[in-house]
Design an enzyme around this catalytic site. Structure first.
Site, PDB file in Angstrom:
ATOM      1  N   GLN A  52      32.137  51.551 -27.813  1.00 35.56           N
ATOM      2  CA  GLN A  52      32.649  50.792 -28.956  1.00 35.56           C
ATOM      3  C   GLN A  52      33.566  51.649 -29.826  1.00 35.56           C
ATOM      4  O   GLN A  52      34.168  51.137 -30.766  1.00 35.56           O
ATOM      5  CB  GLN A  52      31.475  50.290 -29.811  1.00 35.56           C
ATOM      6  CG  GLN A  52      30.536  49.352 -29.083  1.00 35.56           C
ATOM      7  CD  GLN A  52      29.300  48.988 -29.871  1.00 35.56           C
ATOM      8  OE1 GLN A  52      28.198  49.076 -29.358  1.00 35.56           O
ATOM      9  NE2 GLN A  52      29.445  48.568 -31.117  1.00 35.56           N
TER      10      GLN A  52
ATOM     11  N   ARG B  63      23.606  45.186 -34.145  1.00 36.73           N
ATOM     12  CA  ARG B  63      24.333  44.075 -34.759  1.00 36.73           C
ATOM     13  C   ARG B  63      24.045  43.996 -36.255  1.00 36.73           C
ATOM     14  O   ARG B  63      23.721  42.935 -36.787  1.00 36.73           O
ATOM     15  CB  ARG B  63      23.999  42.763 -34.042  1.00 36.73           C
ATOM     16  CG  ARG B  63      25.134  41.748 -34.187  1.00 36.73           C
ATOM     17  CD  ARG B  63      25.077  40.589 -33.248  1.00 36.73           C
ATOM     18  NE  ARG B  63      26.178  39.687 -33.572  1.00 36.73           N
ATOM     19  CZ  ARG B  63      26.443  38.553 -32.943  1.00 36.73           C
ATOM     20  NH1 ARG B  63      25.682  38.185 -31.933  1.00 36.73           N
ATOM     21  NH2 ARG B  63      27.444  37.806 -33.298  1.00 36.73           N
ATOM     22  N   CYS B  64      24.127  45.157 -36.886  1.00 35.44           N
ATOM     23  CA  CYS B  64      23.981  45.187 -38.340  1.00 35.44           C
ATOM     24  C   CYS B  64      24.632  46.440 -38.873  1.00 35.44           C
ATOM     25  O   CYS B  64      24.845  47.387 -38.144  1.00 35.44           O
ATOM     26  CB  CYS B  64      22.521  45.089 -38.755  1.00 35.44           C
ATOM     27  SG  CYS B  64      21.661  46.632 -38.999  1.00 35.44           S
TER      28      CYS B  64
ATOM     29  N   GLU C 200      27.926  40.137 -38.012  1.00 35.79           N
ATOM     30  CA  GLU C 200      26.507  40.457 -37.992  1.00 35.79           C
ATOM     31  C   GLU C 200      25.685  39.679 -39.003  1.00 35.79           C
ATOM     32  O   GLU C 200      24.463  39.817 -39.040  1.00 35.79           O
ATOM     33  CB  GLU C 200      26.351  41.963 -38.224  1.00 35.79           C
ATOM     34  CG  GLU C 200      26.987  42.735 -37.087  1.00 35.79           C
ATOM     35  CD  GLU C 200      27.284  44.171 -37.425  1.00 35.79           C
ATOM     36  OE1 GLU C 200      27.496  44.450 -38.621  1.00 35.79           O
ATOM     37  OE2 GLU C 200      27.312  44.996 -36.506  1.00 35.79           O
TER      38      GLU C 200
END
Ligand code: CDP
Length: 791
Positions: A225, A375-376, A745
């Site tokens: 990523q 996802r935060c 998110e």
């Protein structure tokens, strides 16, 4: 400033249009190019020997039998890497982590050795034939026991380390908060555990490392990523063996889900690179599903003790939180370095309270490294779960409606920008509007009446609210860095002579749709149709330097850079238009796609005319070409928010929780692509449902992982997923160039407490005040039996 009606035509497809995703024809037809699709001439395959023990001495590794397996070319051990000083590596939190061990393993499934062979099957056979003699050592899996005096010290590799504490971090006013707690009418206290979970992306981790011995260039195709940051880390870690940053190219191809799990460097990557450098051939390493579920990409594992205080009338006065964070054997989280507990200090949430204090102790245990920002935005999920659960606990104590309690304590709309007790400056918000909208859609008052009726009949129905505030878009660089690299992001925009454009970004989409939305940003600013803007990311040889995509940072940072780069192009285009139309720049007006002369709209030049002129007829003395670069350092984070309402029914015969309705009202400021935002929310809600009801990774006393396969680790499928009802409010960010906030998110963060609150609400009249997630049928069934309420 709220953008609801698009300024551009559907053909141009700027902001606010639900442009179909450019990437989908490729992705949904199976024509994506994932790392496992990469095939290079002479490519070898690598597989990894993993430890069956969670803590053991390695007495001996015998490789002879493995080397005799047909096709096996090399067995790499910690001793091999130690010759090049590559057996240890830094983590993104400046801790250290073994690449391969020389004497001890610290968690089950840890990498012990690697086998390189001519094909994947031979490599696996080679792995089976490697003989390792272990001597088991005492295992510590409980972080509280790990902190006890006399607990075995796990990181004996660290000179002078006498305990298992990684860090102690605190924020806020301890004395002021203690005093406020004492002076309050009501204080509720709760222990909340947020279990270890796994990102469970469809694609596991992997790479193809290709070292070219002739020109000394290393190309790594990698599921990352953050390609640029990884290149710098590789150069810093392996500079001493001759890998120099300009000779390293990281290519992040299509990614089948990242969710934070593909930010760190895992040992497999380093071993594959080392193998390719030594052997001089490309080496492919792809984790299988169980390796992925057992060895990396773990999140959460926060043991929270929270106290929330209020006056009798429900005015919240103080929040105090103490947390033990189980990081496993190494602190390998990808947090900004100033923030060892990530952005947990957003735990005061959407509420206007003056006193707050939070402390977090990071702890080593014999588990794989955890702490992924799944996802935060770096521990926001944990913070939101804590405060949203506690507000419900308080409502129960005060016998107040949880919606009313929230409305009473929300930060008022006119207090933005708002300085929180723990130091953040919230950019904008209108929390009552979002909750009111969600209540209207779900029919809140009618549901409460229905619940009362059902209770009389012995039926269990619950309504749960979560009014969350997120904090996304790291930088600003003055506060945020990863391993010292400042957190900004970038765009390089080139408009070609025929008016088409290529835009390259420092981020990397993993399914979020950047190829479409970034093109829409350029379309909005320049009027070049989104279909004519080619977006590229993920190749360090071509894209400008950026920190990557995670923590919903792409729109707030790289998206902003795209808009600013386009505005720089527009500034130059204006000069060219003035020259072509033979007027002064001040005589020109801009509308998306063209400059025209004030008062004479028939005299105009389109952006395409101007682009052509930039290469064929530009004013003498001006540089030819039409391009710009922007490195955007945001002045602040963005604070998206939302209100979610979940309605559940509980089966008294089985303890099963059924989500009957789920209304999600989100606010991410101005929206680029409503369809993509909706998709982000739908996916995020499903990923929020998962830990609320199903997912958990646990370990037995010996550190054996439970839930290390998809048989035990329950990822929700379409069968379990309810119909999501989504809507929005629009409160633009005042500091973002086009008023947007991140959104990727929000739903993962906001959904779990809404579901947990609904289940507790269904059982509250039985005296239930809190249930830790995942709320499995077994947990509910046991409560029903204990309360004599099971059928
Ligand atoms: O960093 P990441 O891409 O995961 O998160 P994001 O910036 O929140 O964006 C997720 C997706 O939603 C991207 O395609 C964005 O361009 C899109 N988005 C949008 O259309 N409007 C917004 N206000 C925010 C995001």
């Amino acid at each position: 400033m709220a953008t609801t009606t698009p300024k551009t035509s559907p053909e141009v497809g700027g902001m606010g249009h639900s442009v179909k995703r450019k990437e989908d024809p490729r992705l949904i037809r199976g024509k994506g190019n994932y790392v496992d699709d990469v095939q290079l001439p002479g490519m070898l395959h690598m597989d990894i020997v993993r430890s069956p023990y969670a803590h053991a001495k390695i007495k001996k590794i015998s490789t002879e039998k493995a080397m005799k397996v047909p096709g096996v070319l090399a067995v790499i051990t910690g001793e091999t890497l130690a010759q090049f000083k590559l057996h240890w590596m830094p983590t993104l939190m400046s801790d250290t982590q073994m690449v391969l061990p020389t004497d001890r393993v610290m968690y089950q499934a840890q990498e012990v050795a690697a086998v390189v062979a001519t094909d994947r099957y031979a490599a696996a056979d080679g792995v089976d034939a490697v003989e390792v003699e272990y001597e088991p050592l005492p295992v510590v899996v409980d972080p509280f026991k790990a902190l006890e005096p006399g607990a075995p010290v796990l990181r004996t590799d660290k000179p002078g380390k006498t305990d298992n504490r990684i860090f102690h971090w605190e924020v806020g006013d301890r004395a002021g908060t203690d005093a406020a707690l004492k002076a309050s009418d009501v204080v509720v206290k709760e222990q909340i555990y947020i279990p270890r979970i796994h990102v469970a992306s469809i694609e596991t981790c992997g790479c193809v490392a290709d070292f070219n011995k002739i020109n000394g260039k290393l190309t790594v195709y990698m599921t990352t990523q953050a390609p640029h940051a990884i290149r710098t880390v590789f150069a810093l870690v392996a500079g001493h063996v001759g890998l120099s940053e300009e000779k390293i190219r990281i290519i992040s191809p299509d990614i089948g889900g990242g969710f934070g799990g593909k930010v760190p460097v895992y040992p497999g990557y380093v071993i594959a690179v080392a193998a390719s450098v030594v052997i001089g051939k490309p080496v492919k390493w792809i984790e299988d599903r169980m390796e992925n579920l057992q060895a990396d990409s773990f999140a959460r594992d926060y043991h929270i003790s929270a106290e929330l205080a209020a006056k009798k009338d429900g005015t919240i006065t103080a929040l105090k939180i103490k947390t033990v964070a189980d990081h496993g054997y190494a602190d390998a989280a990808a947090n900004p370095s100033k923030f060892p507990a990530g952005l947990f200090s957003i735990c005061t949430g959407s509420y206007d309270l003056k006193n707050a204090f939070a402390e977090v102790d990071g702890v080593y245990t014999n588990k794989p490294p955890g702490g992924i920002a799944y996802r935060c935005s770096f521990r926001v999920t944990e913070a939101v779960h804590a405060i949203e659960r506690m507000v419900d606990v308080l409502a129960q104590e005060l016998k107040m409606d949880p919606a009313q309690l929230r409305m009473k304590n929300f930060i008022p709309k006119d207090k933005f920008p708002y300085k929180s007790a723990l130091g953040w400056e919230y950019d904008s918000g209108d929390y009552p509007a979002a909750l009111k909208k969600a209540m209207d859609i779900v029919g809140y008052d009618a549901l409460r009446k229905e619940q009362a009726e059902k209770r009389k009949k012995g039926e269990l129905m619950g309504i749960g609210i979560s009014s969350f505030t997120e904090i996304v878009g790291a930088g600003p660089s003055k506060h945020f860095d990863i391993l010292g690299i400042k957190m900004f992001d970038s765009c390089e925009l080139r408009v070609h002579p025929t008016g088409k454009a290529t835009a390259r970004f420092g981020t990397k989409s993993q399914g979020q749709g950047h190829e479409t939305t970034y093109a829409q940003i350029i379309a909005e600013e320049l009027g070049i149709p989104a279909a004519h803007v080619e977006v590229e990311e993920g190749d360090t040889d071509t894209a400008p330097y950026g920190l990557g995509t995670y923590a919903s940072r792409s729109t707030p940072t790289a998206g902003a850079a795209g808009a600013i780069a386009a505005r720089k192009v527009r500034d130059k285009a204006k000069k060219i238009a003035a020259y072509l139309l033979e007027v002064g720049e001040d005589d020109l007006v801009w509308e998306p796609g063209k400059f025209s002369v004030k008062g004479a709209p028939q005299k105009s030049k389109t952006i395409q005319d101007i682009a052509f002129a930039a290469y064929t007829n530009h004013p003498q003395g001006m540089e030819a070409g039409l391009e710009a670069v922007d490195y955007y350092d945001p002045p602040n984070l963005t604070f998206p928010f939302g209100s979610y309402i979940c309605v559940v029914d509980i089966d008294r015969g089985t303890g099963e929780v059924k989500v009957r309705r789920f209304v999600a009202v989100d606010d991410c400021g101005n929206i680029i692509n409503p369809m993509i935002v909706d998709g982000q929310i739908h996916g995020g809600l499903t990923m929020g449902l998962a830990p609320a009801l199903y997912e958990e990774i646990t370990y037995d006393e010996q550190g054996n992982v439970q839930g290390g396969s998809f048989i035990d680790y329950l990822v929700p499928t379409a069968m379990e997923t309810p119909k999501w009802e989504t809507d929005k409010t629009v409160t633009p960010s005042p500091h973002h160039p086009f008023g947007a906030k991140g959104v990727g998110e929000s739903a993962t963060v906001g959904a779990p407490p809404a579901i947990a609150n609904a289940v507790v609400d269904a059982l509250s009249h039985l005296g239930v005040r809190h249930i830790d997630i995942p709320i499995t049928p077994e947990k509910v069934w046991n409560i029903l039996k204990e309360k004599d309420a099971a059928l």
